[in-house]
Write an enzyme that holds these catalytic residues in place. Sequence first.
Site, PDB file in Angstrom:
ATOM      1  N   SER A  57      14.110  15.438   7.401  1.00  0.00           N
ATOM      2  CA  SER A  57      15.111  14.623   6.711  1.00  0.00           C
ATOM      3  C   SER A  57      16.442  15.358   6.584  1.00  0.00           C
ATOM      4  CB  SER A  57      14.599  14.249   5.316  1.00  0.00           C
ATOM      5  OG  SER A  57      13.459  13.437   5.385  1.00  0.00           O
ATOM      6  N   GLY A  75      13.076   6.301  12.931  1.00  0.00           N
ATOM      7  CA  GLY A  75      13.536   5.313  11.976  1.00  0.00           C
ATOM      8  C   GLY A  75      14.680   5.829  11.126  1.00  0.00           C
ATOM      9  N   SER A  97      13.194   2.960  -0.822  1.00  0.00           N
ATOM     10  CA  SER A  97      13.322   3.532   0.520  1.00  0.00           C
ATOM     11  C   SER A  97      14.523   4.458   0.570  1.00  0.00           C
ATOM     12  CB  SER A  97      13.483   2.410   1.558  1.00  0.00           C
ATOM     13  OG  SER A  97      13.896   2.940   2.806  1.00  0.00           O
ATOM     14  N   GLN A 118      15.668   5.765   3.216  1.00  0.00           N
ATOM     15  CA  GLN A 118      16.457   5.403   4.395  1.00  0.00           C
ATOM     16  C   GLN A 118      17.455   4.293   4.066  1.00  0.00           C
ATOM     17  OE1 GLN A 118      13.702   4.468   7.535  1.00  0.00           O
ATOM     18  NE2 GLN A 118      13.087   6.594   7.835  1.00  0.00           N
ATOM     19  N   ASP A 142       4.949  10.178   3.123  1.00  0.00           N
ATOM     20  CA  ASP A 142       4.622  10.728   4.444  1.00  0.00           C
ATOM     21  C   ASP A 142       3.364  11.595   4.429  1.00  0.00           C
ATOM     22  OD1 ASP A 142       6.673   9.516   5.841  1.00  0.00           O
ATOM     23  OD2 ASP A 142       8.092  11.133   5.434  1.00  0.00           O
ATOM     24  N   ARG A 160       2.291  11.991  12.409  1.00  0.00           N
ATOM     25  CA  ARG A 160       1.545  12.413  11.232  1.00  0.00           C
ATOM     26  C   ARG A 160       0.060  12.046  11.340  1.00  0.00           C
ATOM     27  NH1 ARG A 160       5.624  14.513   8.462  1.00  0.00           N
ATOM     28  NH2 ARG A 160       7.605  13.376   8.371  1.00  0.00           N
TER      29      ARG A 160
END
Length: 427
Positions: free
Chosen positions: A21, A92, A165, A167, A313, A386
Amino acid sequence: MELRTNAEQLKGEISVPGDKSISHRSIMFGAIADGRTTVSNFLLGDDCLSTISCFKKLGVHIEQQGQEVAIEGKGFEGLMESEEVLDVGNSGTTIRLLLGILAGRPFFSSLVGDQSIGKRPMTRVTKPLSIMGAKIDGRQDGKYTPLSVRGAALKGMEYTMPVASAQVKSSLLFAGLQARGTTRIIEPAKTRDHTERMIRKFGGNLKVDGKIMEVEGGQPLKGTHIHVPGDISSAAFFLVAGAILSKSEIKLKNVGLNPTRTGILDVLTEMGVDFTIEGNEEELFEPCGDMIIRSSRIKGTVIEGDMIPRLIDEIPIIALLATQAEGTTIIKDAEELKVKETNRIDTVVNELSKLGAKIEATSDGMIIYGKSSLSGGVVSSHGDHRIGMMLAIAALVCKEKVYLENSEAISVSYPTFFADLHRLMDL
């Protein structure tokens, strides 16, 4: 590929790769800031390299030598219309955050990704960006890639996010930095705050009051230096491996300990896992420290509510941990797993079941019954990094041979995963 099985212990120390990230965002902020930004310990995974590729196509000069990256930023105005389609690969993060940047640029852009990206919903980003003034189109009225973006003069707004989120929040913050007036974002649950920290690191200002953020448009950002700590999401696989294998003790160096990302540590504590943290440098731009994990007697728990965004995650590897725990583990409120690289609820349940785990899917999570004796079989990552790493760790406690299909997906976030795993096994 055939995975290592029947492992007795893991010993030694490793440094997990840089945080994915933070690596993404370091390139993005370096590109829109004025002046030179340098990045150390950059993650050389496929996703982050896709981000570099996209910004090079947008006219940003980026030099890379291994894990060291230098970006020559010229502000938002320095971005230029790309002559090529912007291909985000499997990322993403790249596509959703990039949409927030491109929404305010006065040119046309076209974005595509791989097959997995083509199935991931983009409306959660394209809808609020359209309200701010951007013109975005794509398959099913902008829900899926390929997407086209015609940037515009954006106006600030107040937006209550229907889904927690990071994102989406980050995309709107990027748009807000370009918009006229104030952009106010309200999130339903606290999500990772790397973007907020990065704004301040690059000299910008924003107000944060719990789950409410406000950012003023038109702020100049200045280039800086970013050191990327190790990714706690990558560390999680070895934290679980050390806990479930007897006689193990692993030291993980320089792991990021951002409080919005440490839900995994709260779960490990609740499940009775033996770990310690050394040298936690909380005053840093992104706090980090060394982690020591030891073999543990594990117990089941319930994971739900505001905890979920802090470990979304890590849920696949937590599910594996739960198979080796005494008692039942229930994971709730994790619907977001359905729109990751795969539907991670169904994929985790199906793949672990192949190995003999007692696990079932629910509408918003899963129920794992411990303790399970895992056998062997043929499993697949389904193109999800993952899931691939989780299955490789699961194989360590399997009694029979395990074959992993689509193992190459792991390079998305952890190119040296198997080398690090074998180093800890072979000491």
